[in-house]
Design an enzyme around this catalytic site. Structure first.
Site, mmCIF file in Angstrom:
data_model
loop_
_atom_site.group_PDB
_atom_site.id
_atom_site.type_symbol
_atom_site.label_atom_id
_atom_site.label_comp_id
_atom_site.label_asym_id
_atom_site.label_seq_id
_atom_site.Cartn_x
_atom_site.Cartn_y
_atom_site.Cartn_z
ATOM 1 N N GLY A 42 0.669 -3.423 -0.231
ATOM 2 C CA GLY A 42 0.623 -3.039 1.178
ATOM 3 C C GLY A 42 -0.782 -3.092 1.738
ATOM 4 O O GLY A 42 -1.765 -2.881 1.008
ATOM 5 N N LYS B 282 -4.697 7.895 15.616
ATOM 6 C CA LYS B 282 -5.816 7.989 14.662
ATOM 7 C C LYS B 282 -7.012 7.112 15.059
ATOM 8 O O LYS B 282 -8.162 7.533 14.948
ATOM 9 C CB LYS B 282 -5.347 7.639 13.251
ATOM 10 N N SER C 103 3.005 19.268 8.725
ATOM 11 C CA SER C 103 1.731 19.986 8.604
ATOM 12 C C SER C 103 1.845 21.475 8.934
ATOM 13 O O SER C 103 1.198 22.298 8.276
ATOM 14 C CB SER C 103 0.667 19.322 9.481
ATOM 15 N N ASN D 219 -8.152 11.630 10.935
ATOM 16 C CA ASN D 219 -6.926 12.451 10.885
ATOM 17 C C ASN D 219 -7.254 13.936 11.055
ATOM 18 O O ASN D 219 -6.350 14.758 11.105
ATOM 19 C CB ASN D 219 -6.137 12.211 9.595
HETATM 20 N N1 LIG Z 1 1.705 10.520 1.438
HETATM 21 C C1 LIG Z 1 1.045 10.546 2.583
HETATM 22 O O1 LIG Z 1 0.299 11.481 2.886
HETATM 23 C C2 LIG Z 1 1.186 9.378 3.517
HETATM 24 C C3 LIG Z 1 0.198 9.145 4.502
HETATM 25 C C4 LIG Z 1 0.355 8.053 5.352
HETATM 26 C C5 LIG Z 1 1.469 7.223 5.232
HETATM 27 N N2 LIG Z 1 2.391 7.496 4.271
HETATM 28 C C6 LIG Z 1 3.568 6.605 4.117
HETATM 29 O O2 LIG Z 1 3.074 5.304 3.817
HETATM 30 C C7 LIG Z 1 4.003 4.320 4.266
HETATM 31 C C8 LIG Z 1 3.248 3.216 5.038
HETATM 32 O O3 LIG Z 1 2.691 3.776 6.222
HETATM 33 P P1 LIG Z 1 1.740 2.911 7.188
HETATM 34 O O4 LIG Z 1 1.313 3.820 8.272
HETATM 35 O O5 LIG Z 1 0.720 2.167 6.412
HETATM 36 O O6 LIG Z 1 2.773 1.831 7.776
HETATM 37 P P2 LIG Z 1 2.410 0.415 8.443
HETATM 38 O O7 LIG Z 1 1.049 0.427 9.025
HETATM 39 O O8 LIG Z 1 3.581 0.107 9.325
HETATM 40 O O9 LIG Z 1 2.405 -0.623 7.200
HETATM 41 C C9 LIG Z 1 3.607 -0.949 6.561
HETATM 42 C C10 LIG Z 1 3.304 -1.737 5.296
HETATM 43 O O10 LIG Z 1 4.557 -1.996 4.629
HETATM 44 C C11 LIG Z 1 4.728 -3.413 4.529
HETATM 45 N N3 LIG Z 1 6.149 -3.755 4.707
HETATM 46 C C12 LIG Z 1 7.011 -3.244 5.625
HETATM 47 N N4 LIG Z 1 8.231 -3.806 5.496
HETATM 48 C C13 LIG Z 1 8.135 -4.702 4.474
HETATM 49 C C14 LIG Z 1 9.055 -5.596 3.863
HETATM 50 N N5 LIG Z 1 10.334 -5.686 4.272
HETATM 51 N N6 LIG Z 1 8.615 -6.362 2.818
HETATM 52 C C15 LIG Z 1 7.324 -6.264 2.388
HETATM 53 N N7 LIG Z 1 6.410 -5.450 2.940
HETATM 54 C C16 LIG Z 1 6.806 -4.664 3.974
HETATM 55 C C17 LIG Z 1 3.884 -4.007 5.628
HETATM 56 O O11 LIG Z 1 3.612 -5.354 5.325
HETATM 57 P P3 LIG Z 1 3.159 -6.376 6.514
HETATM 58 O O12 LIG Z 1 1.700 -6.171 6.690
HETATM 59 O O13 LIG Z 1 3.538 -7.713 5.981
HETATM 60 O O14 LIG Z 1 3.976 -5.979 7.738
HETATM 61 C C18 LIG Z 1 2.655 -3.100 5.535
HETATM 62 O O15 LIG Z 1 1.858 -3.423 4.443
HETATM 63 C C19 LIG Z 1 5.029 5.088 5.106
HETATM 64 O O16 LIG Z 1 6.181 5.286 4.306
HETATM 65 C C20 LIG Z 1 4.366 6.412 5.383
HETATM 66 O O17 LIG Z 1 5.283 7.481 5.537
HETATM 67 C C21 LIG Z 1 2.268 8.542 3.415
#
Ligand SMILES: NC(=O)c1ccc[n+]([C@@H]2O[C@H](COP(=O)([O-])OP(=O)(O)OC[C@H]3O[C@@H](n4cnc5c(N)ncnc54)[C@H](OP(=O)(O)O)[C@@H]3O)[C@@H](O)[C@H]2O)c1
Length: 279
Positions: free
Chosen positions: A127, A65, A16, A86
């Site tokens: 997801g 958050k 950021s 956020n």
């Molecule tokens: N572009 C942006 O501005 C932005 C903003 C926020 C986040 N992100 C990115 O979004 C991604 C997710 O972030 P988050 O905060 O939502 O993470 P999170 O809360 O930890 O959620 C992870 C998600 O991935 C799934 N997952 C993880 N390992 C898996 C596997 N081996 N097989 C199948 N599903 C799996 C989880 O499924 P389960 O529920 O089954 O565990 C859950 O749905 C990250 O890469 C983050 O950097 C990007």
């Protein structure tokens, strides 16, 4: 001098400051934006002292958050549905919270695919973790009629349905490939495909060529899912756009200028993620 910051624990990874620093220079604003490490036990005190510490507000990232949502004086209606903020800003001595992740996602989509209309369509989201909430909320606000959500842990998709209503259609993770047809949009919100994580394995053979494919993962800039979809001829939207667009409203609330997400800003952050990036 107007000051803002991003708070998290840890916070050293946050990009950021690159984004807001670029805009402060571009618009010639006498302001600053810094990374501020705040431990969970220090959050309540930090927020109650925000104005006294000279800040106009702050961004909030992991793991704060939800806790910050509970601490702000008021959040807007859309943010109430998410239960997570956020972006925090001060008005008349009050600490107000909002969440710009959803509009970041939608505005990135719209910048990449001008004219995309999601109203009345069927979309699929992979997801159901923390980041998925803002995406669901935003897609439903855009009028998506049916949002199929596939997640490894099915119970989390059921939770999304309870929270956001019956337009959310839970789907077993293994069945995602079968159900890809007729989707206006496919979006990955899992961490699969992220640097250091396994790739997302999804059979794209049923994907229609006019389905827009988005990923919110932005390290790498172009995930395997997006490369595979692009090579089939689908329009793809990279996750970096969401990161850039979610920053717009905070900057405007603190510094009084609505900034533009320019190609130059994109390339600046892209090179920070991948030093070999070139357009
Ligand atoms: N572009 C942006 O501005 C932005 C903003 C926020 C986040 N992100 C990115 O979004 C991604 C997710 O972030 P988050 O905060 O939502 O993470 P999170 O809360 O930890 O959620 C992870 C998600 O991935 C799934 N997952 C993880 N390992 C898996 C596997 N081996 N097989 C199948 N599903 C799996 C989880 O499924 P389960 O529920 O089954 O565990 C859950 O749905 C990250 O890469 C983050 O950097 C990007």
């Amino acid at each position: 001098m107007i000051r803002s910051c991003v708070i998290g624990w840890p916070i050293s990874h946050s990009r950021s400051p690159i984004i807001h620093g670029y805009w402060l220079r571009k618009y010639g604003i006498a302001g600053s934006y810094m990374r501020q490490p705040v431990a969970p036990e220090a959050l309540a005190n930090f927020l109650s002292e925000l104005g006294a510490s000279g800040f106009a507000g702050c961004n909030v990232t992991l793991p704060h958050k939800e806790a910050a949502f509970a601490l702000v004086t008021r959040a807007d209606e859309s943010t109430e549905r998410l239960g997570a903020v956020n972006t925090i800003y001060l008005r008349d001595g009050r600490t107000l919270g909002t969440n710009t992740d959803g509009e970041g996602f939608i505005n990135s989509l719209k910048q990449s695919v001008p004219g995309l209309s999601l109203g009345g369509t069927r979309a699929m989201m992979l997801g159901a973790g923390g980041a998925s909430l803002a995406v669901v909320n935003a897609l439903l606000e855009q009028g998506v009629e049916e949002l199929v959500v596939a997640n490894r842990t099915l119970e989390r998709t059921e939770q999304l349905r309870r929270r956001f209503g019956t337009r959310v259609k839970p789907l077993a993770w293994e069945r995602a490939g079968d159900q890809l047809g007729d989707c206006s949009l496919l979006v990955n919100t899992t961490s699969l495909g992220m640097k250091g994580q396994p790739d997302l394995q999804l059979d794209l053979s049923r994907l229609a060529v006019d389905t827009v494919v988005a990923d919110i993962v932005y390290t790498p800039l172009r995930t395997q899912l997006l490369s595979d979809a692009a090579s089939r001829g689908n329009q793809v939207v990279e996750g970096l756009g969401m990161l850039l667009h979610q920053a717009v409203r905070g900057f405007s609330l603190w510094f009084g200028v609505t900034p533009e997400v320019t190609p130059e800003l994109h390339d600046l952050v892209a090179r920070d993620i991948d030093p070999e990036y070139c357009r």
